[in-house]
Structures are given as structure tokens and as C-alpha cells.
Design a protein around this motif. Structure first.
Motif, PDB file in Angstrom:
ATOM      1  N   THR A  79       0.832  -1.207   0.000  1.00 33.42           N
ATOM      2  CA  THR A  79       0.000   0.000   0.000  1.00 33.42           C
ATOM      3  C   THR A  79       0.860   1.247   0.000  1.00 33.42           C
ATOM      4  OG1 THR A  79      -1.757  -1.164   1.200  1.00 33.42           O
ATOM      5  CG2 THR A  79      -1.804   1.249   1.239  1.00 33.42           C
ATOM      6  N   ARG A  80       1.905   1.266   0.834  1.00 32.13           N
ATOM      7  CA  ARG A  80       2.791   2.433   0.875  1.00 32.13           C
ATOM      8  C   ARG A  80       3.451   2.677  -0.473  1.00 32.13           C
ATOM      9  NH1 ARG A  80       8.141   1.225   3.522  1.00 32.13           N
ATOM     10  NH2 ARG A  80       8.654   0.789   1.333  1.00 32.13           N
ATOM     11  N   GLN A  81       3.964   1.620  -1.087  1.00 33.37           N
ATOM     12  CA  GLN A  81       4.635   1.771  -2.374  1.00 33.37           C
ATOM     13  C   GLN A  81       3.672   2.272  -3.451  1.00 33.37           C
ATOM     14  OE1 GLN A  81       7.741   1.807  -1.194  1.00 33.37           O
ATOM     15  NE2 GLN A  81       8.452   0.660  -2.986  1.00 33.37           N
ATOM     16  N   SER A  82       2.477   1.709  -3.478  1.00 32.35           N
ATOM     17  CA  SER A  82       1.500   2.110  -4.491  1.00 32.35           C
ATOM     18  C   SER A  82       1.072   3.559  -4.309  1.00 32.35           C
ATOM     19  CB  SER A  82       0.269   1.193  -4.425  1.00 32.35           C
ATOM     20  OG  SER A  82       0.609  -0.147  -4.664  1.00 32.35           O
ATOM     21  N   VAL A  83       0.812   3.956  -3.068  1.00 31.99           N
ATOM     22  CA  VAL A  83       0.309   5.305  -2.798  1.00 31.99           C
ATOM     23  C   VAL A  83       1.383   6.354  -3.050  1.00 31.99           C
ATOM     24  CG1 VAL A  83      -0.459   6.846  -0.956  1.00 31.99           C
ATOM     25  CG2 VAL A  83      -1.505   4.593  -1.200  1.00 31.99           C
ATOM     26  N   ILE A  84       2.594   6.130  -2.540  1.00 31.39           N
ATOM     27  CA  ILE A  84       3.648   7.146  -2.635  1.00 31.39           C
ATOM     28  C   ILE A  84       4.200   7.251  -4.054  1.00 31.39           C
ATOM     29  CG2 ILE A  84       6.013   7.704  -1.929  1.00 31.39           C
ATOM     30  CD1 ILE A  84       5.320   6.772   0.858  1.00 31.39           C
ATOM     31  N   LEU A  85       4.424   6.112  -4.702  1.00 32.14           N
ATOM     32  CA  LEU A  85       5.093   6.140  -6.003  1.00 32.14           C
ATOM     33  C   LEU A  85       4.164   6.535  -7.145  1.00 32.14           C
ATOM     34  CD1 LEU A  85       7.392   2.991  -5.800  1.00 32.14           C
ATOM     35  CD2 LEU A  85       8.037   5.378  -5.510  1.00 32.14           C
ATOM     36  N   GLU A  86       2.925   6.079  -7.119  1.00 29.44           N
ATOM     37  CA  GLU A  86       2.065   6.310  -8.288  1.00 29.44           C
ATOM     38  C   GLU A  86       0.724   6.942  -7.960  1.00 29.44           C
ATOM     39  OE1 GLU A  86       2.505   6.329 -11.505  1.00 29.44           O
ATOM     40  OE2 GLU A  86       4.582   5.914 -11.037  1.00 29.44           O
ATOM     41  N   PHE A  87       0.007   6.386  -7.002  1.00 33.64           N
ATOM     42  CA  PHE A  87      -1.364   6.853  -6.809  1.00 33.64           C
ATOM     43  C   PHE A  87      -1.430   8.336  -6.472  1.00 33.64           C
ATOM     44  CE2 PHE A  87      -4.382   7.995  -3.454  1.00 33.64           C
ATOM     45  CZ  PHE A  87      -5.523   8.104  -4.241  1.00 33.64           C
ATOM     46  N   ALA A  88      -0.739   8.756  -5.424  1.00 31.30           N
ATOM     47  CA  ALA A  88      -0.863  10.154  -4.983  1.00 31.30           C
ATOM     48  C   ALA A  88      -0.372  11.145  -6.029  1.00 31.30           C
ATOM     49  CB  ALA A  88      -0.150  10.340  -3.645  1.00 31.30           C
ATOM     50  N   PRO A  89       0.858  11.022  -6.535  1.00 30.73           N
ATOM     51  CA  PRO A  89       1.302  12.035  -7.490  1.00 30.73           C
ATOM     52  C   PRO A  89       0.629  11.957  -8.861  1.00 30.73           C
ATOM     53  CG  PRO A  89       3.035  10.426  -7.120  1.00 30.73           C
ATOM     54  CD  PRO A  89       1.943  10.092  -6.178  1.00 30.73           C
ATOM     55  N   THR A  90       0.417  10.767  -9.398  1.00 36.46           N
ATOM     56  CA  THR A  90      -0.048  10.640 -10.775  1.00 36.46           C
ATOM     57  C   THR A  90      -1.569  10.576 -10.883  1.00 36.46           C
ATOM     58  OG1 THR A  90       1.975   9.413 -11.285  1.00 36.46           O
ATOM     59  CG2 THR A  90       0.206   9.325 -12.914  1.00 36.46           C
ATOM     60  N   PHE A  91      -2.187   9.691 -10.138  1.00 34.15           N
ATOM     61  CA  PHE A  91      -3.641   9.512 -10.229  1.00 34.15           C
ATOM     62  C   PHE A  91      -4.370  10.776  -9.783  1.00 34.15           C
ATOM     63  CE2 PHE A  91      -7.701   7.862  -8.452  1.00 34.15           C
ATOM     64  CZ  PHE A  91      -8.238   7.358  -9.619  1.00 34.15           C
ATOM     65  N   ILE A  92      -3.931  11.373  -8.699  1.00 29.68           N
ATOM     66  CA  ILE A  92      -4.557  12.609  -8.227  1.00 29.68           C
ATOM     67  C   ILE A  92      -4.338  13.741  -9.228  1.00 29.68           C
ATOM     68  CG2 ILE A  92      -4.431  14.397  -6.446  1.00 29.68           C
ATOM     69  CD1 ILE A  92      -5.960  11.962  -5.552  1.00 29.68           C
ATOM     70  N   SER A  93      -3.171  13.776  -9.878  1.00 30.26           N
ATOM     71  CA  SER A  93      -2.905  14.833 -10.854  1.00 30.26           C
ATOM     72  C   SER A  93      -3.834  14.723 -12.062  1.00 30.26           C
ATOM     73  CB  SER A  93      -1.445  14.775 -11.303  1.00 30.26           C
ATOM     74  OG  SER A  93      -0.576  15.095 -10.243  1.00 30.26           O
ATOM     75  N   ILE A  94      -4.159  13.507 -12.479  1.00 28.98           N
ATOM     76  CA  ILE A  94      -5.094  13.335 -13.596  1.00 28.98           C
ATOM     77  C   ILE A  94      -6.487  13.802 -13.189  1.00 28.98           C
ATOM     78  CG2 ILE A  94      -6.223  11.621 -15.068  1.00 28.98           C
ATOM     79  CD1 ILE A  94      -3.583  10.089 -15.087  1.00 28.98           C
TER      80      ILE A  94
END
Length: 245
Positions: A79-94
Motif C-alpha cells: 500500500t505504501r509503495q502504491s500510494v507514494i510512487l504512483e497513486f498520490a502524485p499521478t492519479f490525483i494529478s489526472i
């Protein structure tokens, strides 16, 4: 040729954004207004999505770790890896490309339709600096939004673990702390600054250079969302390749 012309006009707009600046007494008020509209106004939707998507990531990870030999703390780690590396910066930006980008394009496009931009230029004001630069400065606070998204995503995962009975709080927290690499945070925030720049400038370009009436404002907002999302995905790939490979 049209795409090359658009790219050239985009970079010229970025250059003009820093030319002939507006008086600071006026610019300060514009910047604070944009911070309120673009950053603070986005916190609610970002918090809601981050918390529940973090929970969904945790549930899916836990359900796919069915082997009893696999330690339960890996749920928190994944969960930490998914949220920090991709979900928070990329998914939220879209998502922000839809919310913030549409707002920027429609607000500037409406000024173009109602000839307010022409009035600014007649008064000798650098309209690009007056309209785009405050949005650019406001979006430099965007990493604050992403840091909140990271925290709430991991917190949502913790809530899903505890109330879903997938693992204990101790195992989840251990997984979040396991093999933590500080550079991953730097990588995430480098991406965030790049995405913030794209979120501020691409929608501004489509709003500033649009032509037509109110119908074209809606079309420009849709086009800005599409191309901002494409730019975010492409830059995400390039930055990941350069920083993590």
C-alpha cells in the motif's frame, strides 16, 4: 504543422508569462485568490478520493495475498509503495486535470470571449503575466495537496485493514515502515512539481488562445483536460525511467 505551431505558441506563452510583470500590490491579491481556488478548493475531493482509494488498494492487495507463508505486513508495504510512487502524485494529478484544468481554461476562455483580455492589452498590461503567472505560483503549493493525499491514502489503507480484518495495526504499520527508501519521496515530489507546472500552463494555453463563443469554451476545457492528462502520463513515464531505472 498545427501541432508544431501549438507547441511553439505554448513555449512563447511560458516566456511571456515572466515578461513585464504586474505590480506586486496587484499580483499578491491575484496569487492568494488562485491559491484559494486551485489549492484549498481542491482539498475536499482529494481527501475523499485518497482515503477510499487507499482502502481499495489495501483490500485488493490483502485479497491477493492468500498464501499463509507470505507475511501479513506486506499488505502495508504494498500500500505504501502504491500510494507514494504512483497513486498520490499521478492519479490525483489526472483528477486535478479535470477539476483545476477545466476551471483554468473556462475562466480564461470566458475572459477571451467577453473581450476582457483585449481590454487588458489595450491598457498596456501583459495579459499572460496577469492571468497565468498567479496560477503558476499557486500550483507551486500543489505538493502540499499530494502530501495530504499520501497520508490519507495510507490512513485509508489502515482503516480498511483493521475493519476488514485483513491484518493487525502492528503488522500494517510495520509494512509501511519496512525497507523505506527516502529517495522515493524525493521522486514523488519531483514528479509533483512537474505535474503542477503542466496543470497550470497547458489549460491556461487553451483558455488564452481559444477563439469563438461560449460553446468553444466548453470544447477548449475538454481539449485542455485531454492534453494535460496525456502530458502528465508521458512525463510520468519519462521521469520514472530517468529517476528510478
Amino acid at each position: 504543422m498545427t501541432y508544431l505551431h501549438n507547441i511553439g505558441a505554448y513555449f512563447i506563452m511560458i516566456k511571456d508569462m515572466f515578461r513585464k510583470p504586474t505590480r506586486w500590490s496587484v499580483m499578491k491579491g491575484l496569487i492568494f485568490k488562485e491559491i484559494d481556488d486551485l489549492i484549498i478548493g481542491s482539498m475536499g475531493i482529494v481527501a475523499f478520493i485518497s482515503f477510499f482509494v487507499g482502502g481499495v488498494v489495501t483490500i485488493q492487495t490483502a485479497l491477493n495475498i492468500s498464501n499463509p507463508l507470505i507475511p501479513k505486513y506486506l499488505v502495508g508495504f504494498a500500500t505504501r509503495q502504491s500510494v507514494i510512487l504512483e497513486f498520490a502524485p499521478t492519479f490525483i494529478s489526472i483528477i486535478m486535470a479535470g477539476k483545476v484544468g477545466s476551471y483554468i481554461t473556462s475562466s480564461i476562455g470566458t475572459m477571451r470571449v467577453t473581450e476582457q483580455i483585449d481590454a487588458l492589452e489595450v491598457m498596456g498590461i501583459n495579459a499572460i503575466n496577469y492571468l497565468v503567472f498567479p496560477k503558476f505560483v499557486a500550483m507551486m503549493f500543489y505538493p502540499f495537496v499530494i502530501s495530504i493525499a499520501m497520508f490519507l491514502g495510507i490512513l485509508g489503507g489502515l482503516a480498511a485493514c483493521v475493519y476488514g480484518g485483513f491484518t493487525t495495526v502492528e503488522d500494517y504499520v510495520r509494512g509501511v515502515q519496512e525497507d523505506f527508501i527516502p529517495f522515493h519521496m524525493a521522486y514523488a515530489f519531483i514528479k509533483t512539481f512537474v505535474f503542477a507546472f503542466l496543470l497550470a500552463t497547458i489549460p491556461s494555453y487553451y483558455g488564452y488562445f481559444m477563439r469563438g463563443g461560449s460553446l468553444e469554451v466548453g470544447k477548449a476545457s475538454t481539449t485542455a483536460f485531454v492534453w494535460t492528462s496525456v502530458a502528465i502520463i508521458l512525463s510520468n513515464y519519462l521521469l520514472t525511467q530517468m529517476l528510478l531505472s
